[in-house]
Design an enzyme around this catalytic site. Structure first.
Site, PDB file in Angstrom:
ATOM      1  N   MET A 115      46.020  55.786 -26.575  1.00 18.33           N
ATOM      2  CA  MET A 115      46.389  54.921 -25.456  1.00 18.33           C
ATOM      3  C   MET A 115      46.550  53.466 -25.913  1.00 18.33           C
ATOM      4  SD  MET A 115      47.271  54.822 -22.417  1.00 18.33           S
ATOM      5  CE  MET A 115      46.723  56.043 -21.238  1.00 18.33           C
TER       6      MET A 115
ATOM      7  N   LYS B  28       3.815  52.036 -18.334  1.00 20.31           N
ATOM      8  CA  LYS B  28       2.975  53.085 -18.909  1.00 20.31           C
ATOM      9  C   LYS B  28       1.635  53.223 -18.171  1.00 20.31           C
ATOM     10  CE  LYS B  28       1.364  54.298 -23.525  1.00 20.31           C
ATOM     11  NZ  LYS B  28       2.098  55.322 -24.227  1.00 20.31           N
TER      12      LYS B  28
ATOM     13  N   PHE C 105       6.251  45.283 -27.853  1.00 18.33           N
ATOM     14  CA  PHE C 105       7.049  46.254 -28.597  1.00 18.33           C
ATOM     15  C   PHE C 105       7.824  47.157 -27.633  1.00 18.33           C
ATOM     16  CE2 PHE C 105       7.376  50.474 -30.706  1.00 18.33           C
ATOM     17  CZ  PHE C 105       8.351  50.106 -31.630  1.00 18.33           C
ATOM     18  N   GLN C 106       9.118  47.270 -27.875  1.00 17.41           N
ATOM     19  CA  GLN C 106      10.023  48.075 -27.052  1.00 17.41           C
ATOM     20  C   GLN C 106      10.009  47.665 -25.585  1.00 17.41           C
ATOM     21  OE1 GLN C 106       9.469  52.272 -28.105  1.00 17.41           O
ATOM     22  NE2 GLN C 106      11.000  51.932 -29.715  1.00 17.41           N
TER      23      GLN C 106
ATOM     24  N   GLU D  22      20.515  58.787 -25.529  1.00 20.72           N
ATOM     25  CA  GLU D  22      20.267  58.553 -24.098  1.00 20.72           C
ATOM     26  C   GLU D  22      21.560  58.373 -23.314  1.00 20.72           C
ATOM     27  OE1 GLU D  22      18.630  56.972 -26.502  1.00 20.72           O
ATOM     28  OE2 GLU D  22      16.472  57.183 -26.137  1.00 20.72           O
TER      29      GLU D  22
HETATM   30  C1  TPP Z   1      33.839  52.831 -24.928  1.00 19.95           C
HETATM   31  C2  TPP Z   1      35.255  52.436 -24.944  1.00 19.95           C
HETATM   32  N1  TPP Z   1      35.739  51.668 -25.948  1.00 19.95           N
HETATM   33  C3  TPP Z   1      37.048  51.311 -25.966  1.00 19.95           C
HETATM   34  C4  TPP Z   1      37.895  51.721 -24.992  1.00 19.95           C
HETATM   35  C5  TPP Z   1      39.351  51.314 -25.023  1.00 19.95           C
HETATM   36  N2  TPP Z   1      40.212  52.493 -25.140  1.00 19.95           N
HETATM   37  C6  TPP Z   1      40.799  53.059 -24.080  1.00 19.95           C
HETATM   38  S1  TPP Z   1      41.676  54.423 -24.459  1.00 19.95           S
HETATM   39  C7  TPP Z   1      41.291  54.268 -26.075  1.00 19.95           C
HETATM   40  C8  TPP Z   1      41.796  55.253 -27.079  1.00 19.95           C
HETATM   41  C9  TPP Z   1      41.217  56.595 -26.890  1.00 19.95           C
HETATM   42  O1  TPP Z   1      41.558  57.375 -27.994  1.00 19.95           O
HETATM   43  P1  TPP Z   1      41.412  58.938 -27.955  1.00 19.95           P
HETATM   44  O2  TPP Z   1      40.076  59.316 -27.470  1.00 19.95           O
HETATM   45  O3  TPP Z   1      41.826  59.498 -29.281  1.00 19.95           O
HETATM   46  O4  TPP Z   1      42.429  59.368 -26.826  1.00 19.95           O
HETATM   47  P2  TPP Z   1      44.036  59.342 -26.827  1.00 19.95           P
HETATM   48  O5  TPP Z   1      44.434  58.110 -26.100  1.00 19.95           O
HETATM   49  O6  TPP Z   1      44.478  59.335 -28.255  1.00 19.95           O
HETATM   50  O7  TPP Z   1      44.402  60.579 -26.090  1.00 19.95           O
HETATM   51  C10 TPP Z   1      40.493  53.141 -26.295  1.00 19.95           C
HETATM   52  C11 TPP Z   1      40.008  52.692 -27.610  1.00 19.95           C
HETATM   53  C12 TPP Z   1      37.344  52.501 -23.953  1.00 19.95           C
HETATM   54  N3  TPP Z   1      38.076  52.923 -22.917  1.00 19.95           N
HETATM   55  N4  TPP Z   1      36.049  52.860 -23.972  1.00 19.95           N
END
Ligand code: TPP
Ligand code: MG
Lengths: 552, 174
Positions: free
Chosen positions: A463, A154, A104-105, A42
Site C-alpha cells: 500500500m 500488587k 521497577f516496572q 501482549e
Molecule cells: C503498525 C503500522 N505501521 C505502519 C503502517 C503503514 N502502512 C500501511 S499499509 C502498509 C504496508 C502493508 O504491507 P503488507 O502487509 O505487505 O500489505 P500489502 O499492502 O502489501 O498488501 C504500511 C507500512 C501501518 N498501517 N501500521
C-alpha cells in the site's frame, strides 16, 4: 476475587501474558476453570481478545503485567478504541506505596491509556474491586462499546476482602441514549417516503447493535441500495442485489457515484470518516442526511445531519420500520445497474501468468462460499478483501479500520477462531503485516488453533509502495520486502503447516488442502509485486474523482 | 467567541487530567479554568471558559459528556448569570504616587491588601471588562506580577446547575 468476578461476567476465555506484578492473578488462574491463552506478545493478546469480541459480540478479556507488559498493550487498545470494540483489560501495577516512585516496572498505564480507553480505573481499595469490575464490563459493552482498563496494584491483588458482586451498576455520569427521538424518527420516515434516490450508508454500529436483519428488511422494503464502510461490510450480504459494496477511498465506483447522486443518505452507525467521504464538502452534496448513531458526539462532528437520531441502531430501526411503507425505485436501481456495468471491479488473471492478489482473494471467497470468518491485516490485501470477498454473515469480518494496525489480523484470527470454534477462520495477510506478529504461530500451534493464514505475498509494503508510485513518481523508499522469510519454512519451524501457490491453477488446490488440515496453516501466495488497488480516490479529493489504473 | 461552561464532576483523583487532556487532544482552547468542591463533597464544580466557534463548542460539550466522571454540563453563556474573577495585582508604588493608586483602587472598589515601600498588592473582583480596565490603568505604574483565579459563574435567580436526574449525553445542556 478477580477470577470470581470474571466468572460472574461469564468469562470463559482470557488472553494474556504473565509477569511479576500479576503473579497473584496468575496463581489464581492456575486452578480456575477459565481458559487462559498465553500469546507470545501482549500486543497479540489484545488483538486476539479484540478478534474474539468482534466475531462473538462478547467483551474480550486481557491480562498483562505492569510496566512493559502494560505498555505493550497500547497499540491493541488504541485499535479497539478506534473501532469501538468491547474489551476489559486488567494490568498489574506496582504496590500502592511504590506508585509514583519510578519503581521497577512501573508505568502510569492509566495516564498512558487515557485517550484510548472508554474509561480506566486505578484500584486503590480492595473493597472497590467488585464494583469496578462490574462497571468495567458494563461500560465496555454498552452504549458505544470500547476498551476499559483496570490497573490493579500488587498489594490490592494480595489483599483479602469480602466478595460481594453488585447486581446492578449505577454510574451517574453514564446514561447512553438507546431509544431514538420519535419526532426525528417520524421526520426520517417522511424523508424516506419522499426520496427518489435513497442510499443506506452503513457502518460498524449496525454490526455491534445487531441491527443487520432490520437493515435488510428496511433496504428490501424501500428498495434502497446499501453501501457499507469497512467496519460495516458484514452487516449486509455482499451478494444481495441491493448491495453496493464498500464506499470511500477504495470503494466501488458505483457506491461512490450513487452517494454522489443520492437525494437521501441514511447513515447508520457510521461516522463519516475521511477515508469514506474524501473531500467532505463534496460528499453527498445533493442529499438530505439522516444520521443514526448511539454516540451523540458523532452527529454533526464531520458533516451536517438534517435528521439527527441519537440511539441504538436496532431500536431506531424497529421504530422506523413500524412506520415505513414499501416503496419501489425502478429508475434509481436502473441507474445503479448502469453504473455497475460502466466500471465493474475486475482484473484479468492469465492462467499461466503471474498470480493476481484479487484472484487469490476471490478464490478464498469461492472456496468458503462467503461463509468463513475473515480477519485481515492492513494494506492492499485488506482493501482487496473488502472488494472481492462478499461477506454473507454478520460478524464475519475483523479488520482494523480506524487505526489501520498492521499486525492486527493474525492474532485477531486466533481470538476469532477460539470464539467461533466450529467455523473456518481465514486471516488474509500481507507479507509485511504478518511479520509484525508472526511469533503468534507459536500460540496457534501451542493451542492448536486451526486458523488459515493466506499471505498475499507481493514482496512489498504494497500500500505504501502504491502511494509512492502514484504520488512520488515511483521513488520506492523503504518498501521492499524482498529478503522476507520463507513463510513455508517459518510455519514449519513453529510446527505449523506451510503451503505455497504461485500459479492460478494451484490456488484452489492449496486452499482446499489448507481447509482439510486440522491445525494452523500458512499459505504463501506469491502474487504480482506491483499490482495496485483500484479504484482509488486520492486523499482529500471528492469521491467522484477516482483513479482507475496505473496509466492515469 | 467565548463560552462559559459550568461542569459538575465526581470529586475523584485524575478527573481534572481527563478534562484537560480532552481539551488538549481535540485541539480545544481553554481560556480559563477554576475548580473547587461543592456543598456535596463528592462533587466538584469546574468553570471553564472556552474560546471556540459554535460548532466546536458543540463538539466540546459532547465529548466532555462522554467522560464517565462528568455528571453535568451547563452552558451559562447565554443565561443570565453572575460572572466573577478575582485578580491580585502587584504594582510599583512609592510614597509619592500611592495616593493616586489609592484613588484608582477606590474608584474600582478594589482593595489594597499589602503595602511595602516599593509596591502594593491590589485585590479586585469583577467581570472581565472591569478587570481589564484597572489592569490598563495600573500598567501605567508598572505591574510587577498578577495572578487570576479564572472565571466563576452562577445562574441568576433560583435556577441551579444541579447534579441530578440523568445525564442524557449532551441533551441536557442548557
Ligand atoms: C503498525 C503500522 N505501521 C505502519 C503502517 C503503514 N502502512 C500501511 S499499509 C502498509 C504496508 C502493508 O504491507 P503488507 O502487509 O505487505 O500489505 P500489502 O499492502 O502489501 O498488501 C504500511 C507500512 C501501518 N498501517 N501500521
Ligand atoms: Mg505486501
Amino acid at each position: 476475587m478477580v477470577i470470581e468476578a470474571l466468572k460472574k461476567e461469564n468469562v470463559d476465555l482470557i488472553f494474556g501474558y504473565p509477569g511479576g506484578a500479576v503473579l497473584n492473578l496468575y496463581d489464581q488462574l492456575y486452578d480456575a476453570d477459565i481458559r487462559h491463552i498465553m500469546t507470545r506478545h501482549e500486543q497479540a493478546a489484545v488483538h486476539a481478545a479484540d478478534g474474539y469480541a468482534r466475531v462473538t459480540g462478547r467483551p474480550g478479556v486481557v491480562f498483562a503485567t505492569s510496566g512493559p507488559g502494560a505498555t505493550n498493550l497500547v497499540t491493541g487498545i488504541a485499535t479497539a478504541y478506534m473501532d469501538s470494540v468491547p474489551l476489559v483489560l486488567i494490568t498489574g501495577q506496582v504496590s500502592s506505596p511504590l506508585i509514583g516512585t519510578d519503581a521497577f516496572q512501573e508505568a502510569d498505564i492509566c495516564g498512558i491509556t487515557l485517550p484510548i480507553t472508554k474509561h480506566n480505573y486505578l484500584v486503590t481499595d480492595i473493597a472497590d474491586l467488585p464494583r469496578i469490575i462490574k462497571e468495567a464490563f458494563y461500560l465496555a459493552a454498552s452504549g458505544r462499546c470500547g476498551p476499559v482498563l483496570i490497573d490493579l496494584p500488587k498489594d490490592i491483588q494480595q489483599a483479602e476482602g469480602e466478595f460481594r458482586y453488585p447486581k446492578n451498576v449505577q454510574i451517574p455520569g453514564y446514561n447512553p441514549t438507546y431509544d431514538g427521538h420519535l419526532g426525528q424518527i417520524n421526520r426520517a420516515v417522511k424523508a424516506l417516503a419522499r426520496a427518489k434516490k435513497p442510499v443506506l450508508y452503513v457502518g460498524g454500529g449496525v454490526v455491534s447493535s445487531g441491527a443487520h436483519e432490520l437493515l435488510l428488511e428496511l433496504a428490501e422494503r424501500t428498495e434502497t441500495p446499501v453501501t457499507t464502510t469497512l467496519m460495516g461490510l458484514s452487516a449486509f450480504p455482499g451478494c444481495h442485489p441491493l448491495s453496493l459494496g464498500m464506499l470511500g477511498m477504495h470503494g466501488t465506483y458505483w457506491a461512490n457515484i450513487a452517494v454522489n447522486e443520492a437525494d437521501l443518505l441514511i447513515a447508520i452507525g457510521a461516522r463519516f470518516d475521511d477515508r469514506v467521504t474524501g473531500k467532505i464538502n463534496h460528499f453527498a452534496q445533493g442529499a438530505n442526511i439522516i444520521h443514526i448513531d448511539i454516540d451523540p458526539a458523532e452527529i454533526g462532528k464531520n458533516i451536517r445531519a438534517d435528521v439527527p437520531i441519537v440511539g441504538d441502531a436496532k431500536r431506531v430501526l424497529i421504530e422506523l420500520l413500524k412506520k415505513t411503507d414499501s416503496k419501489q425505485h425502478p429508475d434509481w436501481l436502473a441507474r445503479i445497474e448502469e453504473l455497475k456495468n460502466c466500471v465493474p471491479l475486475d482484473y484479468c488473471q492469465e492462467p499461466e501468468g503471474e498470480l493476481l492478489p484479487q484472484f487469490v482473494i476471490e478464490s478464498i471467497y469461492r472456496e468458503t462460499k462467503g461463509e468463513a470468518v475473515i480477519t485481515t491485516e492492513v494494506g492492499q490485501h485488506q482493501m482487496w478483501t473488502a472488494q472481492y470477498y462478499k461477506f454473507k454473515n454478520v460478524r464475519s469480518l475483523a479488520s482494523s479500520g480506524g487505526l489501520g494496525t498492521m499486525g492486527y489480523g493474525f492474532p485477531a484470527s486466533l481470538g476469532a477462531q477460539l470464539g467461533r470454534p466450529e467455523e473456518t477462520v481465514f486471516c488474509i495477510a500481507g507479507d509485511g503485516s504478518f511479520q509484525m506478529n508472526s511469533q503468534e504461530l507459536a500460540t496457534a500451534v501451542n493451542y492448536n488453533i486451526p486458523v488459515k493464514v493466506a499471505i498475499i505475498n507481493n514482496q512489498y509494503l504494497g500500500m505504501v509502495r502504491q502511494w509512492q508510485q502514484i504520488f512520488f513518481r515511483r521513488r520506492y523508499s523503504s518498501v521492499a520486502l524482498e529478503n522476507g522469510p520463507d513463510f513455508v519454512k517459518l510455519a514449519e519451524a513453529y510446527g505449523a503447516v506451510g503451503l505455497r501457490a504461485e500459479k492460478a491453477a494451484e490456488v484452489a488446490v492449496v486452499l482446499r488442502q489448507a481447509m482439510a488440515t486440522p491445525g494452523p496453516v500458512v499459505i504463501d501466495f506469491r502474487v504480482r509485486a506491483e499490482e495496485n488497488v483500484f479504484p482509488m480516490v486520492p486523499p482529500n479529493c471528492p469521491t467522484c474523482e477516482m483513479i482507475w489504473s496505473d496509466e492515469e | 467567541m467565548k463560552y462559559i461552561l459550568a461542569i459538575l464532576v465526581e470529586n475523584k483523583p485524575g478527573v481534572l487530567v481527563r478534562v484537560a487532556g480532552l481539551f488538549a487532544r481535540r485541539g480545544f482552547n481553554i481560556e480559563s479554568l477554576a475548580v473547587g468542591k461543592t456543598v456535596d463533597p463528592t462533587v466538584s464544580r469546574m468553570t471553564i471558559e472556552v474560546k471556540a466557534d459554535e460548532k466546536t463548542l458543540e463538539q466540546v460539550v459532547k465529548q466532555l459528556n462522554k467522560l464517565i466522571n462528568i455528571l453535568r454540563i451547563s452552558n451559562l453563556t447565554h443565561e443570565p448569570s453572575v460572572n466573577r474573577e478575582l485578580v491580585m495585582i502587584k504594582v510599583n508604588a512609592n510614597p509619592a504616587n500611592r495616593a493616586e493608586i489609592q484613588q484608582i483602587v477606590e474608584t474600582f472598589r478594589a482593595k489594597i491588601v499589602d503595602v511595602s515601600l516599593q509596591s502594593v498588592i491590589i485585590e479586585i473582583t469583577g467581570n472581565e471588562e472591569k478587570l481589564e480596565a484597572i489592569l490598563l490603568l495600573l500598567s501605567h505604574y508598572g505591574i510587577l506580577e498578577t495572578v487570576r483565579t479564572g472565571k466563576i459563574a452562577l445562574l441568576r435567580g433560583s435556577k441551579v446547575t444541579k447534579n441530578g436526574g440523568v445525564k442524557e449525553n449532551g441533551k441536557d445542556v442548557l
